[in-house]
Design a protein around this motif. Structure first.
Motif, PDB file in Angstrom:
ATOM      1  N   GLN A 271      -2.448 -10.934   0.813  1.00  6.83           N
ATOM      2  CA  GLN A 271      -2.983 -12.292   0.711  1.00  6.83           C
ATOM      3  C   GLN A 271      -3.096 -12.721   2.192  1.00  6.83           C
ATOM      4  O   GLN A 271      -4.097 -13.243   2.370  1.00  6.83           O
ATOM      5  N   LYS A 272      -2.258 -12.376   3.109  1.00  4.18           N
ATOM      6  CA  LYS A 272      -2.148 -12.599   4.536  1.00  4.18           C
ATOM      7  C   LYS A 272      -3.546 -11.946   5.105  1.00  4.18           C
ATOM      8  O   LYS A 272      -4.211 -12.439   5.992  1.00  4.18           O
ATOM      9  N   LEU A 273      -3.828 -10.782   4.533  1.00  2.91           N
ATOM     10  CA  LEU A 273      -5.222  -9.925   5.083  1.00  2.91           C
ATOM     11  C   LEU A 273      -6.364 -10.311   4.501  1.00  2.91           C
ATOM     12  O   LEU A 273      -7.245  -9.727   4.822  1.00  2.91           O
TER      13      LEU A 273
ATOM     14  N   LEU B 269      11.713  -2.168   7.170  1.00  2.00           N
ATOM     15  CA  LEU B 269      11.069  -3.266   6.304  1.00  2.00           C
ATOM     16  C   LEU B 269      11.055  -4.678   7.438  1.00  2.00           C
ATOM     17  O   LEU B 269      11.888  -4.877   8.232  1.00  2.00           O
ATOM     18  N   ARG B 270       9.991  -5.468   7.357  1.00  3.01           N
ATOM     19  CA  ARG B 270       9.737  -6.678   7.907  1.00  3.01           C
ATOM     20  C   ARG B 270       9.625  -6.437   9.461  1.00  3.01           C
ATOM     21  O   ARG B 270      10.244  -7.453  10.095  1.00  3.01           O
ATOM     22  N   GLN B 271       9.198  -5.434   9.971  1.00  3.76           N
ATOM     23  CA  GLN B 271       8.938  -5.159  11.481  1.00  3.76           C
ATOM     24  C   GLN B 271       7.393  -5.080  11.560  1.00  3.76           C
ATOM     25  O   GLN B 271       7.124  -4.643  12.668  1.00  3.76           O
ATOM     26  N   GLY B 272       6.684  -5.426  10.637  1.00  2.00           N
ATOM     27  CA  GLY B 272       5.121  -5.322  10.978  1.00  2.00           C
ATOM     28  C   GLY B 272       4.487  -4.197  10.569  1.00  2.00           C
ATOM     29  O   GLY B 272       3.404  -3.981  10.603  1.00  2.00           O
ATOM     30  N   ILE B 273       5.290  -2.981  10.149  1.00  2.00           N
ATOM     31  CA  ILE B 273       4.606  -1.686  10.009  1.00  2.00           C
ATOM     32  C   ILE B 273       3.781  -1.707   8.850  1.00  2.00           C
ATOM     33  O   ILE B 273       2.682  -1.379   8.823  1.00  2.00           O
ATOM     34  N   GLY B 274       4.078  -2.365   7.622  1.00  2.00           N
ATOM     35  CA  GLY B 274       3.051  -2.495   6.774  1.00  2.00           C
ATOM     36  C   GLY B 274       1.999  -2.835   6.769  1.00  2.00           C
ATOM     37  O   GLY B 274       0.966  -2.566   6.401  1.00  2.00           O
ATOM     38  N   GLU B 275       2.030  -4.164   7.547  1.00  2.34           N
ATOM     39  CA  GLU B 275       0.729  -4.820   7.911  1.00  2.34           C
ATOM     40  C   GLU B 275      -0.026  -4.171   8.885  1.00  2.34           C
ATOM     41  O   GLU B 275      -1.427  -3.931   8.725  1.00  2.34           O
ATOM     42  N   GLN B 276       0.511  -3.414   9.902  1.00  2.00           N
ATOM     43  CA  GLN B 276      -0.244  -2.528  10.889  1.00  2.00           C
ATOM     44  C   GLN B 276      -1.060  -1.341   9.905  1.00  2.00           C
ATOM     45  O   GLN B 276      -2.070  -1.024  10.313  1.00  2.00           O
TER      46      GLN B 276
ATOM     47  N   LYS C 296      10.812   1.115  -6.092  1.00  2.00           N
ATOM     48  CA  LYS C 296      10.510   1.203  -7.221  1.00  2.00           C
ATOM     49  C   LYS C 296       8.875   0.866  -7.519  1.00  2.00           C
ATOM     50  O   LYS C 296       8.541   0.994  -8.495  1.00  2.00           O
ATOM     51  N   THR C 297       8.436   0.354  -6.620  1.00  2.00           N
ATOM     52  CA  THR C 297       7.096  -0.074  -6.748  1.00  2.00           C
ATOM     53  C   THR C 297       5.959   0.624  -6.157  1.00  2.00           C
ATOM     54  O   THR C 297       4.879   0.296  -6.020  1.00  2.00           O
ATOM     55  N   THR C 298       6.265   1.872  -5.725  1.00  2.00           N
ATOM     56  CA  THR C 298       5.353   2.890  -5.325  1.00  2.00           C
ATOM     57  C   THR C 298       4.724   3.309  -6.402  1.00  2.00           C
ATOM     58  O   THR C 298       5.509   3.551  -7.380  1.00  2.00           O
TER      59      THR C 298
ATOM     60  N   HIS D 147       4.824  -9.241  -9.851  1.00  2.00           N
ATOM     61  CA  HIS D 147       6.138  -9.730  -9.276  1.00  2.00           C
ATOM     62  C   HIS D 147       6.612  -9.100  -8.127  1.00  2.00           C
ATOM     63  O   HIS D 147       7.394  -9.191  -7.468  1.00  2.00           O
ATOM     64  N   ASN D 148       5.572  -8.220  -7.497  1.00  2.00           N
ATOM     65  CA  ASN D 148       5.851  -7.650  -6.119  1.00  2.00           C
ATOM     66  C   ASN D 148       5.401  -8.385  -4.873  1.00  2.00           C
ATOM     67  O   ASN D 148       4.439  -8.539  -4.509  1.00  2.00           O
ATOM     68  N   GLY D 149       6.378  -9.384  -4.803  1.00  2.00           N
ATOM     69  CA  GLY D 149       5.937 -10.776  -3.969  1.00  2.00           C
ATOM     70  C   GLY D 149       5.857 -10.207  -2.605  1.00  2.00           C
ATOM     71  O   GLY D 149       4.934 -10.898  -1.963  1.00  2.00           O
TER      72      GLY D 149
ATOM     73  N   THR E  89      -1.963   3.613  -2.398  1.00  2.00           N
ATOM     74  CA  THR E  89      -0.604   3.451  -1.995  1.00  2.00           C
ATOM     75  C   THR E  89      -0.138   2.931  -0.737  1.00  2.00           C
ATOM     76  O   THR E  89      -1.036   2.920   0.414  1.00  2.00           O
ATOM     77  N   LEU E  90       0.906   2.208  -0.535  1.00  2.00           N
ATOM     78  CA  LEU E  90       1.529   1.603   0.798  1.00  2.00           C
ATOM     79  C   LEU E  90       3.044   1.594   0.630  1.00  2.00           C
ATOM     80  O   LEU E  90       3.607   1.036  -0.411  1.00  2.00           O
ATOM     81  N   ALA E  91       3.642   2.338   1.771  1.00  2.00           N
ATOM     82  CA  ALA E  91       4.924   2.003   1.594  1.00  2.00           C
ATOM     83  C   ALA E  91       5.779   2.001   2.971  1.00  2.00           C
ATOM     84  O   ALA E  91       5.069   2.881   3.827  1.00  2.00           O
TER      85      ALA E  91
END
Ligand code: COA
Length: 156
Positions: free
Chosen positions: A128-130, A88-95, A33-35, A119-121, A80-82
């Motif tokens: 913020q991490k990057l 999810l939570r396998q490092g793909i978004g960060e890479q 929903k957040t894209t 609210h997109n935590g 955009t990023l998805a």
């Protein structure tokens, strides 16, 4: 991180998106929903625009995620990023995001900006991490009912 996640992480191929990738992009886009809710035509436009960049992460011929950006003058924007919901939570978004930032930095831009729902935590934590900092907000940005935070990563 489990064995499967680790294997996926190492087998990822990052490359520019092509028109043939659009069904895979739309599949992932529809899972969230957040894209930004891009249509097929918008993806076609982004892939063809000289000002836009769109990269994908691929594994075993399947698109696992994508990140897009715009380059205008000396400023760049993440548009955009998805990531595939099952990955999810396998490092793909960060890479993906690190790759996009790296490519933008090479083009000599002074900063990268983006907008993210207040609210997109998960996305906020990632930005913020990057090193992105909140520099402003846009009230009622998303369909008139959620504020967007404007974030910036400065290279100077
Ligand atoms: C945001 C998104 C791209 C993150 O992708 P991902 O591959 O799951 O994220 P990663 O595994 O690479 O995580 C990298 C960092 O992001 C943050 N993060 C990701 N998911 C999180 C979650 N559910 N809760 C808290 N932090 C999270 C963490 O800081 C994490 O670092 P850590 O693993 O050291 O804690 C993904 O959740 C997504 O596709 N969301 C829907 C679309 C979207 O909202 N895009 C952003 C539009 S602005």
């Amino acid at each position: 991180m489990g064995l499967r996640a680790r294997a996926l992480r190492t087998n990822l191929l990052f490359r520019s998106a092509q028109l043939v990738d659009i069904p895979g992009l739309l599949k992932i886009e529809a899972q969230h929903k957040t894209t930004p809710h891009w249509t097929r035509e918008q993806f076609v436009q982004e892939i063809g625009s000289p000002h836009a960049r769109l990269w994908v992460a691929e594994s075993q011929s399947e698109i696992k995620g994508y990140v897009g950006g715009w380059l205008v003058a000396s400023e760049a924007q993440i548009t955009t990023l998805a990531v595939e919901a099952a990955c999810l939570r396998q490092g793909i978004g960060e890479q993906l995001l690190r790759r996009a930032i790296h490519e933008m930095e090479k083009l000599d831009v002074s900063s990268v900006t983006l907008e993210v729902g207040r609210h997109n935590g998960s996305a906020l934590q990632l930005y913020q991490k990057l090193g992105f900092k909140i520099v402003g907000s846009r009230p009622n940005f998303y369909n008139g009912n959620e504020d967007a935070l404007l974030m910036e990563l400065s290279f100077k």
